[in-house]
Design an enzyme around this catalytic site. Sequence first.
Site, mmCIF file in Angstrom:
data_model
loop_
_atom_site.group_PDB
_atom_site.id
_atom_site.type_symbol
_atom_site.label_atom_id
_atom_site.label_comp_id
_atom_site.label_asym_id
_atom_site.label_seq_id
_atom_site.Cartn_x
_atom_site.Cartn_y
_atom_site.Cartn_z
ATOM 1 N N SER B 104 0.820 -1.217 0.000
ATOM 2 C CA SER B 104 0.000 0.000 0.000
ATOM 3 C C SER B 104 0.858 1.274 0.000
ATOM 4 O O SER B 104 0.396 2.335 -0.380
ATOM 5 C CB SER B 104 -0.939 0.007 1.208
ATOM 6 O OG SER B 104 -0.232 0.311 2.377
ATOM 7 N N LYS B 141 1.048 4.257 7.735
ATOM 8 C CA LYS B 141 0.083 5.303 7.363
ATOM 9 C C LYS B 141 0.855 6.594 7.080
ATOM 10 O O LYS B 141 2.013 6.736 7.465
ATOM 11 C CB LYS B 141 -0.901 5.555 8.514
ATOM 12 C CG LYS B 141 -1.893 4.422 8.777
ATOM 13 C CD LYS B 141 -3.029 4.418 7.783
ATOM 14 C CE LYS B 141 -3.997 3.272 8.015
ATOM 15 N NZ LYS B 141 -3.435 1.953 7.716
#
Lengths: 438, 185
Positions: B104, B141
């Site tokens: 990701s 993140k």
Amino acid sequence: MSGKVFALVDGNSFYCSCERVFQPELSRRPVIVLSNNDGCAVARTPEAKALGIKMGAPFFQIRDLCKREGVAVFSSNYALYGDMSRRMNDIYHRFAPEVEVYSIDESFLDITGIAADRTAYGQEIRQTVRQWTGIPTCVGIGPTKTLAKLANRTAKNVPALKGVCDFTNADQREALLPPIPVGDLWGVGKATAEKLKANGIETVGQLRAMNPRHARQLLTVVGERMVLELNGVLCLDLEAAPPTRKGMAVTRGFSRPITTLDEMCEAIAAYATRIGEKLRQHGLAAVHGQVFMHSSPFAREPWIHRSRAFAPIEATNDTHELIRLATRAGREAWKDGYRYAKAGIILTELVAAADVQRGLWGAAERDHQQKLMTALDAVNRRYGRGSLVPAAAGLKRGWGTRFEMRSGRFSTSWGEMPIVSGHDGSDTQRPQPARRTP
Amino acid sequence: MGARSLRHKPRSGAPAAHSLFEGVLDGKSVPVMFRNMTALPSPSVLHFLGPVSSYSMPLHLMGTRICAGFPSPADDFIDDEIDLTRILVANRPATFLWRVSGNSMIETGIHDGDVVVVDRSMNPRHGEVVVASIRGEVSLKLYQNDGKPRLAFANKDMPAFAVSEEDDVTVWGVVTWTLHKPNKR
């Protein structure tokens, strides 16, 4: 008051907190850590204590409770706890010029003359350790180690203090110290507490008011020191350098009972190998030692405890020599027909390896052996402990210590690093969840 | 662990300021201290050098053999070795490694199977890659802070999480380096 200021910093439910750092999903679950061989609970989070799990509770007695209540159970992971402890002490050295590592989760810091607002300084230590390592701590401050230790205990028990208690502050000290039961005092065991109670002394406040000479009569010099330290008179200074070791031991319970002499010799050889490593690591040599073995105190089986002393001709830290001596003592101690649960080697007299009196003969062999040991240690440092072992220590080790629920050595092993998810829902693969209650 | 402190006695006439710092000697930290002042405004005023790794792997940039003849003209210019640990691990007690699973974060150069170096002592800044702990799950993140701190996916279609201690959405640490092997061997 002593003029000194000590801070005792310790990790809250330290082993459990280490597990939580790398597995945040545990942060709201009760967690316990078991002793060697997954025998009994040695660390518990407050949630686990609230479920009634006592310190030292045998795991087989609480296994069902843990399953029912969703308690996360771990085997001891000393590689992880040792590394986290090292990191915390690294941090303490930034806050104090001298640090005494008292145990794996407690250190004394000499903060004499460092901060005007000691409570704020204590909070800064706590916050730094919490942010940098993830470990929650409590800080106790006092003019003596005994008072710092009591302050630390108070910081734990009184939530309003927010983790820092300062007994150099007279208001705080006089409000909180006197009612503490003497049994909570550092170095006061059950027998001492009974003795004091018989003399009408049940609280720390009463003990502090005692005449030191009476305390000496009642509890030897230890009692006198305790009273003086409670009054702010320094008796125990910081021991920043660890004292020279006078003894050393490797003792372990077996994962299953040993019933044959061959297996017992294997276990003793393995312990001798480990104790040889420890001796060389500390630059020491063994003068005198003993081997012991015993059956389980819990099982309903005939009890047996055997031991036998051994002494090398000259002090040694040579693994092969130690194996030879210890297994011979083990053979002498051995008695057939029992189920042995634990064995160990205790070295009772040590000398610095450099000071060993050398015999006239055999110098060449000794040099050979020394080189071999150096090579052995180098291989094991490079490729990990136990990579190269004497065959006498056994290869299968069916009796070896059990760590069935050990978490990864997250911070010290390249192969057991924790895994962070880089998934965003668009891909289907998910990381393996961390191990849960068995 | 253990004692690695070497006390330096205060010189007479030492400055009337309290300074406490750690020098570095053979991989050991040496706290040095002057005790002429009783109070200190705040420890954050002090500047510390962290202890340096004792298990570092130095790389020799250059070096000359001892030659019996004319001394090497490079001798005066030989630099210290590059110590990778010192570069990758700025603050040792606060630095941890995590292995990445998933792609990701590929836009930030972090691939599946990479190792990230994470520093817990740093406070995250807007736009930085962090290790986040969101309701017990640890993930990479992007930290965003335009007044309200949030933890966002690199994929902009996915909703971000508001940072909140109560909701168990926290920053675990700031990613400082990525270790990526471009070749399989």
